[in-house]
Design an enzyme around this catalytic site. Structure first.
Site, PDB file in Angstrom:
ATOM      1  N   CYS A  22     -10.884 -37.795  -5.519  1.00  0.00           N
ATOM      2  CA  CYS A  22     -11.812 -37.455  -6.592  1.00  0.00           C
ATOM      3  C   CYS A  22     -11.021 -36.806  -7.723  1.00  0.00           C
ATOM      4  CB  CYS A  22     -12.889 -36.503  -6.072  1.00  0.00           C
ATOM      5  SG  CYS A  22     -14.119 -36.108  -7.323  1.00  0.00           S
ATOM      6  N   LEU A  23     -10.673 -37.611  -8.704  1.00  0.00           N
ATOM      7  CA  LEU A  23      -9.927 -37.148  -9.872  1.00  0.00           C
ATOM      8  C   LEU A  23     -10.568 -37.822 -11.079  1.00  0.00           C
ATOM      9  CD1 LEU A  23      -7.452 -35.532 -10.909  1.00  0.00           C
ATOM     10  CD2 LEU A  23      -6.100 -37.600 -10.593  1.00  0.00           C
TER      11      LEU A  23
END
Length: 183
Positions: A112-113
């Site tokens: 999750c970036l």
């Protein structure tokens, strides 16, 4: 007009094949841009890039990150990158191959970036992505989690979170989940 383009294309192919060798594979715009990005990489000393399929396959590579600060100090984390032929108009697909107790990386290796999702722009590059991944290890973000349990522990009890990270990196259980050693 269309026939003119086909004639031109055929002439170009004949000129390329005139050497008698096999036809030269054309590089996509994504490959050309990726080649440029890789040649301009400026990685931290704790990050390395490898090409498991050889230098002929630039579109698939691995990045190893060894944080030198924060909760994950001393660990080594391996990421695979798959780059689309339409890169940079599409973000690379990044997976963490190392099972890690982290609020922004789930147990399947999804990351999750924001710059790999909604905030991706063609002006960004591989260097930016690698620095973003590195930053996840020095400053985990409990506000945008994939591993909600780890995020809750980080928010509510940072000392327990640190203990869980150390146990996971040393090769142990956190709750019911076993983490192989990555130190």
């Amino acid at each position: 007009m269309i026939k003119l383009f086909k004639v031109k294309e055929k002439q170009r192919e004949q000129a390329e094949n005139a050497s008698g060798g096999p036809p030269v594979k054309k590089q996509s715009a994504g490959e050309l841009r990726l080649h440029k990005d890789i040649s301009e990489l400026n990685l931290p000393k704790s990050c390395t890039i490898t090409f498991p399929n050889g230098k002929d396959d630039l579109m698939n590579f691995e990045v190893s990150i060894r944080p030198d600060d924060g909760f994950y100090l001393g660990g080594t984390f391996l990421f695979t990158f798959q780059v689309s032929p339409i890169y940079p108009h599409e973000a690379p697909k990044v997976k963490c191959k190392t099972k890690v107790y982290h609020p922004n990386i789930d147990l399947e290796g999804n990351v999750c970036l924001n710059i790999l999702r909604e905030d991706w722009k063609p002006v960004l590059n591989i260097n930016t992505v690698i620095y973003g991944l590195y930053h996840l290890f020095t400053e985990p973000n409990s506000e945008d989690p994939l591993n909600h349990e780890a995020a809750t522990v980080l928010r509510e009890n940072p000392k327990l979170f640190e203990s869980n990270v150390r146990r996971a990196m040393a090769g142990g259980y956190v709750g019911q989940t076993f983490f192989p050693r990555c130190m």
